[in-house]
Motif scaffolding. Structure first.
Motif, PDB file in Angstrom:
ATOM      1  N   THR A 133      -8.340 -52.112 -12.829  1.00 41.53           N
ATOM      2  CA  THR A 133      -7.877 -53.408 -13.296  1.00 41.53           C
ATOM      3  C   THR A 133      -8.011 -53.428 -14.809  1.00 41.53           C
ATOM      4  OG1 THR A 133      -8.402 -54.647 -11.315  1.00 41.53           O
ATOM      5  CG2 THR A 133      -8.445 -55.869 -13.367  1.00 41.53           C
ATOM      6  N   SER A 160      -5.877 -54.702 -18.752  1.00 39.76           N
ATOM      7  CA  SER A 160      -4.769 -55.417 -19.378  1.00 39.76           C
ATOM      8  C   SER A 160      -4.534 -54.853 -20.764  1.00 39.76           C
ATOM      9  CB  SER A 160      -5.059 -56.918 -19.427  1.00 39.76           C
ATOM     10  OG  SER A 160      -6.203 -57.150 -20.209  1.00 39.76           O
ATOM     11  N   LYS A 198     -20.338 -62.189  -7.260  1.00 42.05           N
ATOM     12  CA  LYS A 198     -20.296 -60.972  -8.052  1.00 42.05           C
ATOM     13  C   LYS A 198     -18.876 -60.435  -8.044  1.00 42.05           C
ATOM     14  CE  LYS A 198     -22.457 -56.466  -8.443  1.00 42.05           C
ATOM     15  NZ  LYS A 198     -23.639 -55.682  -8.121  1.00 42.05           N
ATOM     16  N   LEU A 199     -18.291 -60.300  -9.224  1.00 42.62           N
ATOM     17  CA  LEU A 199     -16.951 -59.727  -9.326  1.00 42.62           C
ATOM     18  C   LEU A 199     -17.074 -58.211  -9.305  1.00 42.62           C
ATOM     19  CD1 LEU A 199     -15.427 -62.013 -12.111  1.00 42.62           C
ATOM     20  CD2 LEU A 199     -15.170 -62.212  -9.632  1.00 42.62           C
ATOM     21  N   VAL A 200     -16.261 -57.581  -8.480  1.00 36.49           N
ATOM     22  CA  VAL A 200     -16.319 -56.124  -8.387  1.00 36.49           C
ATOM     23  C   VAL A 200     -14.934 -55.535  -8.643  1.00 36.49           C
ATOM     24  CG1 VAL A 200     -18.266 -56.181  -6.781  1.00 36.49           C
ATOM     25  CG2 VAL A 200     -15.931 -56.115  -5.893  1.00 36.49           C
ATOM     26  N   VAL A 225     -11.796 -58.138  -8.381  1.00 35.82           N
ATOM     27  CA  VAL A 225     -10.980 -58.603  -9.499  1.00 35.82           C
ATOM     28  C   VAL A 225      -9.631 -57.915  -9.398  1.00 35.82           C
ATOM     29  CG1 VAL A 225     -10.745 -58.274 -11.985  1.00 35.82           C
ATOM     30  CG2 VAL A 225     -12.859 -59.145 -11.047  1.00 35.82           C
ATOM     31  N   ASN A 226      -8.588 -58.566  -9.801  1.00 30.27           N
ATOM     32  CA  ASN A 226      -7.282 -57.898  -9.776  1.00 30.27           C
ATOM     33  C   ASN A 226      -6.544 -58.114 -11.093  1.00 30.27           C
ATOM     34  OD1 ASN A 226      -6.063 -60.447  -9.737  1.00 30.27           O
ATOM     35  ND2 ASN A 226      -6.260 -60.547  -7.524  1.00 30.27           N
ATOM     36  N   ARG A 228     -13.165 -52.181 -24.004  1.00 33.09           N
ATOM     37  CA  ARG A 228     -11.946 -52.343 -24.791  1.00 33.09           C
ATOM     38  C   ARG A 228     -11.732 -51.083 -25.615  1.00 33.09           C
ATOM     39  NH1 ARG A 228     -14.858 -57.528 -25.706  1.00 33.09           N
ATOM     40  NH2 ARG A 228     -14.084 -58.920 -24.082  1.00 33.09           N
ATOM     41  N   PHE A 249     -11.665 -53.643 -16.704  1.00 34.16           N
ATOM     42  CA  PHE A 249     -12.776 -54.265 -15.979  1.00 34.16           C
ATOM     43  C   PHE A 249     -13.574 -53.177 -15.281  1.00 34.16           C
ATOM     44  CE2 PHE A 249     -14.853 -57.681 -13.725  1.00 34.16           C
ATOM     45  CZ  PHE A 249     -15.251 -57.084 -12.549  1.00 34.16           C
ATOM     46  N   ILE A 278     -16.560 -55.374 -19.655  1.00 31.70           N
ATOM     47  CA  ILE A 278     -15.178 -55.139 -20.065  1.00 31.70           C
ATOM     48  C   ILE A 278     -15.221 -54.092 -21.171  1.00 31.70           C
ATOM     49  CG2 ILE A 278     -13.108 -56.131 -21.089  1.00 31.70           C
ATOM     50  CD1 ILE A 278     -13.933 -58.817 -19.870  1.00 31.70           C
ATOM     51  N   LEU A 302     -13.890 -64.573 -17.120  1.00 30.38           N
ATOM     52  CA  LEU A 302     -14.330 -64.087 -15.805  1.00 30.38           C
ATOM     53  C   LEU A 302     -15.509 -64.905 -15.301  1.00 30.38           C
ATOM     54  CD1 LEU A 302     -13.980 -60.236 -16.342  1.00 30.38           C
ATOM     55  CD2 LEU A 302     -12.439 -61.766 -15.129  1.00 30.38           C
ATOM     56  N   GLN A 303     -16.382 -65.276 -16.214  1.00 29.92           N
ATOM     57  CA  GLN A 303     -17.527 -66.085 -15.789  1.00 29.92           C
ATOM     58  C   GLN A 303     -17.089 -67.460 -15.319  1.00 29.92           C
ATOM     59  OE1 GLN A 303     -20.108 -65.532 -19.195  1.00 29.92           O
ATOM     60  NE2 GLN A 303     -21.381 -64.084 -18.057  1.00 29.92           N
ATOM     61  N   GLU A 312     -17.367 -52.388 -13.108  1.00 27.10           N
ATOM     62  CA  GLU A 312     -18.638 -52.867 -12.584  1.00 27.10           C
ATOM     63  C   GLU A 312     -19.765 -52.238 -13.374  1.00 27.10           C
ATOM     64  OE1 GLU A 312     -17.342 -52.537  -8.162  1.00 27.10           O
ATOM     65  OE2 GLU A 312     -19.457 -53.054  -8.213  1.00 27.10           O
ATOM     66  N   GLU A 336     -16.118 -67.047 -11.798  1.00 27.54           N
ATOM     67  CA  GLU A 336     -17.330 -66.999 -10.969  1.00 27.54           C
ATOM     68  C   GLU A 336     -17.858 -68.410 -10.722  1.00 27.54           C
ATOM     69  OE1 GLU A 336     -20.084 -64.380 -12.975  1.00 27.54           O
ATOM     70  OE2 GLU A 336     -19.397 -62.640 -11.846  1.00 27.54           O
ATOM     71  N   ALA A 353      -6.734 -63.030 -19.610  1.00 27.84           N
ATOM     72  CA  ALA A 353      -7.610 -62.882 -20.754  1.00 27.84           C
ATOM     73  C   ALA A 353      -8.611 -61.799 -20.460  1.00 27.84           C
ATOM     74  CB  ALA A 353      -8.347 -64.196 -21.031  1.00 27.84           C
ATOM     75  N   ASP A 354      -9.022 -61.113 -21.516  1.00 27.43           N
ATOM     76  CA  ASP A 354      -9.954 -60.027 -21.280  1.00 27.43           C
ATOM     77  C   ASP A 354     -11.336 -60.402 -21.791  1.00 27.43           C
ATOM     78  OD1 ASP A 354      -9.520 -57.860 -24.151  1.00 27.43           O
ATOM     79  OD2 ASP A 354      -9.408 -60.034 -23.954  1.00 27.43           O
ATOM     80  N   GLU A 355     -11.675 -61.673 -21.656  1.00 24.71           N
ATOM     81  CA  GLU A 355     -12.963 -62.104 -22.189  1.00 24.71           C
ATOM     82  C   GLU A 355     -13.954 -62.364 -21.070  1.00 24.71           C
ATOM     83  OE1 GLU A 355     -10.370 -64.274 -25.491  1.00 24.71           O
ATOM     84  OE2 GLU A 355     -12.069 -65.421 -24.700  1.00 24.71           O
ATOM     85  N   ILE A 356     -15.183 -62.050 -21.375  1.00 24.57           N
ATOM     86  CA  ILE A 356     -16.268 -62.257 -20.423  1.00 24.57           C
ATOM     87  C   ILE A 356     -16.283 -63.707 -19.945  1.00 24.57           C
ATOM     88  CG2 ILE A 356     -18.789 -62.357 -20.220  1.00 24.57           C
ATOM     89  CD1 ILE A 356     -18.016 -59.515 -20.305  1.00 24.57           C
ATOM     90  N   LYS A 357     -16.086 -64.631 -20.877  1.00 26.58           N
ATOM     91  CA  LYS A 357     -16.236 -66.040 -20.507  1.00 26.58           C
ATOM     92  C   LYS A 357     -15.172 -66.473 -19.501  1.00 26.58           C
ATOM     93  CE  LYS A 357     -13.770 -68.028 -24.454  1.00 26.58           C
ATOM     94  NZ  LYS A 357     -13.901 -68.659 -25.763  1.00 26.58           N
ATOM     95  N   PHE A 384      -7.017 -60.660 -14.424  1.00 31.17           N
ATOM     96  CA  PHE A 384      -7.510 -60.046 -15.647  1.00 31.17           C
ATOM     97  C   PHE A 384      -6.495 -60.116 -16.777  1.00 31.17           C
ATOM     98  CE2 PHE A 384     -10.895 -57.868 -17.451  1.00 31.17           C
ATOM     99  CZ  PHE A 384     -10.444 -56.830 -18.244  1.00 31.17           C
ATOM    100  N   SER A 385      -5.208 -60.235 -16.412  1.00 28.79           N
ATOM    101  CA  SER A 385      -4.193 -60.206 -17.452  1.00 28.79           C
ATOM    102  C   SER A 385      -4.204 -61.480 -18.285  1.00 28.79           C
ATOM    103  CB  SER A 385      -2.817 -60.005 -16.823  1.00 28.79           C
ATOM    104  OG  SER A 385      -2.525 -61.121 -16.016  1.00 28.79           O
TER     105      SER A 385
END
Lengths: 434, 143
Positions: free
Chosen positions: B65, B67, A411-413, A375-376, B46, B9, B44, A389-390, B11, A393, A383-387, A380-381
């Motif tokens: 990483t 934000s 798998k995001l690392v 992930v970079n 926060r 973020f 994540i 990132l999913q 792991e 994926e 949105a910081d929501e799980i959905k 990520f900038s």
């Protein structure tokens, strides 16, 4: 059982005379019809006037990259009006390789496949369930034509839809099955889960190939389905399945149909030809192919030749079970995948960097591939929501499926958590045991 | 009126959260509150911290990483129904909550609710018109 007694049992010296005659023809033909070969031969300083089989070792190799560079039809040696069929290996546009066949190529291929089936003990009395994928992949149609040539009945099942496959295995009562070894085990397991005694089916022979597999897996499959499992070898660049095949009598090493393919084993590092019996990279020259002849094609498959005579009576050298590859091409459930193709998919997705790692495992009977992607900040900038990132994926999973036909886990690392490389990267961790 | 939070973020494996908190400790950054959203593979984290810029600087140095994102902070009395009163306002304004977390103030009288809304401006307007206490960044960080 030997389908073509005359050609499969030629004394070595007679076979070599035939090979030389055919080699001379094909070398002359590609030199004059395929610009790539003219240039390559001239550059290597070799003359297309070959006097002995031994001279072949001085000729340049043809590689998968050469095939890609000449995508799609650049290496064809006949005009398109003589090409009756095209097949292609999996790959994103531009990196896949395309092969063509004339009418006679298809006839030869069919005969070689018929040799394989007859050698495995099948006759016109058999019903063959063909679960290799039909389509651009050479497996489905290659097997299909061979079964028809033999005169047996073919069930053109293709891949997928396992429950229906099991239903037809019960209802149609095929006596033989063609598929990848891993799929044979999947069928066995799924059948058992459905409460069916898979050993009671009429199946007696399995013609399995298109991916590396072990003797251990062979025994497992034979036990689970109560069949004799036979190993078949081929690659689409050379023809498709049917380049080499085990015989029922010996069941140890696959006879290479040397009247159609000249086989060499080389040291993958130096390119030097190794004496028969030594392990190295397998190299083929097609002797009879019209549309898509290949000179010294490097398969990347690691194996060795068995020159000792076989109990079946064939004079053809045998190729030992292929256990590995000299580069990092992966075969996942019969589908060829290069890490570079996965990289192509990843960098095509907005916000992803090509820092990734592929982890291949075998879960039960199926190959699984996990793609780890870093992930970079860019990603990520947003949105910081799980959905979010999913969703990324899911997008990666979908693109890998759409472009490469591979079902992967993603798998995001964290950034910088994957190894970096100087020089040639090795991004693959293959935990499978063959 | 929104406040700044730092989302990182991570792991989902042993030691990752610990490594993060050590970096903040070494930078003398105090964490007012935090929430962790997790999946089996990643999470994540926060954070509401007392020094946002300093926290961002050290995290960047360490290659994380992350934000800097905006959330709405609402102060409510720490009593039964405190949260519900706010959610009632939000619900009536047809605003969706992406996520939320909360903490109780040192005095013990009030609690602070932190919201990520899909329509933050509408949410803040609705909260103001119902006389809810929306905190500014300065007020929040120095609590």
């Amino acid at each position: 059982m030997i389908y073509n007694e005359e050609f499969e049992t030629l004394p070595r010296e007679v076979l070599e005379v035939l090979q030389l005659k055919r080699l001379q023809q094909v070398v002359q033909r590609v030199y004059h019809t395929v610009p790539f070969y003219k240039e390559a031969f001239d550059k290597a300083g070799v003359s297309p006037n070959i006097k002995s089989l031994d001279e072949l070792r001085h000729f340049p190799f043809t590689t998968k990259n050469d095939l890609r560079d000449n995508y799609p039809f650049g290496l064809f040696a006949v005009p398109m009006d003589r090409v009756v069929r095209l097949h292609a290996s999996s790959g994103t546009t531009g990196s896949s390789t395309v092969v063509g066949y004339t009418k006679r190529d298809i006839e030869n291929w069919s005969e070689l496949m018929a040799r394989c089936f007859f050698g495995a003990g099948l006759t016109q009395n058999d019903i063959v369930h063909n679960a290799y994928g039909y389509g651009l992949f050479t497996g489905g149609l290659g097997v299909h034509y061979g079964i028809e040539k033999l005169g047996a009945s073919v069930i053109p099942m293709s891949g997928g839809n396992t429950k229906r496959q099991i239903m037809l295995l019960q209802d149609f009562g095929p006596t033989a099955i063609c598929c990848t070894p891993s799929y044979a085990l999947t069928l066995a397991e799924q059948g058992e889960a459905m409460g069916i005694d898979m050993r009671k089916l009429k199946l007696r022979v399995g013609i399995l190939g298109a991916e590396p597999w072990s003797e251990t897996l062979r025994k497992q499959i034979e036990d689970a389905l109560d069949i004799t499992a036979m190993n078949i070898y081929g690659l689409s660049e050379i023809m498709g399945p049917g380049v080499a095949m085990e015989c029922a009598e010996g069941k140890e090493g696959m006879h290479v149909f040397e009247d159609h393919f000249l086989v060499e084993v080389i040291d993958p590092a130096t390119g030097d030809v190794l004496p028969p019996g030594e392990e190295g990279e397998v190299v083929f020259t097609t002797l009879t192919k019209e549309a898509f002849p290949l000179i010294r094609y490097r398969t990347r498959d690691l194996s060795r030749l068995i020159p000792e005579p076989c109990v079946c009576g064939r004079s053809l050298y045998r190729l030992e079970r292929v256990m590995g590859r000299s580069d990092d091409m992966l075969i996942i459930r019969g589908v060829n995948v290069f890490p570079s193709q996965i990289e192509d998919v990843l960098v095509g997705i907005d916000g992803l960097d090509p820092h990734y790692q592929l982890v291949v495992n075998r879960q039960g009977t199926l190959d699984t591939i996990e793609v780890k992607v870093e992930v970079n900040d860019r990603l990520f900038s947003k949105a910081d929501e799980i959905k979010t990132l999913q969703k990324i994926e899911q997008k990666i999973i979908k693109d890998l499926k759409d472009f490469l036909g591979v079902t992967a886990k993603v798998k995001l690392v964290e950034p910088n958590s994957l190894p970096r490389f100087e020089g040639k990267a090795s991004r693959v961790i293959d935990n499978r045991k063959f | 009126m929104q406040v700044e939070q730092i989302s990182i973020f991570l792991e989902n494996k042993p030691g990752r959260l610990e490594n993060l908190t050590r970096i903040l400790k070494d930078a003398n950054v105090n964490i007012r509150t935090l929430s962790v959203a997790d999946t089996s593979d990643f999470g994540i984290v926060r954070l509401i911290v007392d020094q946002v810029a300093e926290a961002a600087r050290v995290l960047k140095d360490q290659g994380y990483t992350f934000s800097r994102t905006s959330v709405v902070a609402v102060e409510v009395p720490d009593r039964a129904g405190g949260l519900h009163d706010i959610l009632d306002i939000i619900s009536n304004a047809h605003v969706n909550i992406e996520y939320m977390y909360a903490f109780v103030e040192r005095s013990g009288r009030n609690a602070v609710l932190l919201f990520r809304f899909d329509k933050p401006d509408e949410a803040v307007n609705a909260l103001h018109s119902h006389n809810a206490t929306v905190l500014s960044g300065d007020a929040l960080y120095s609590l």
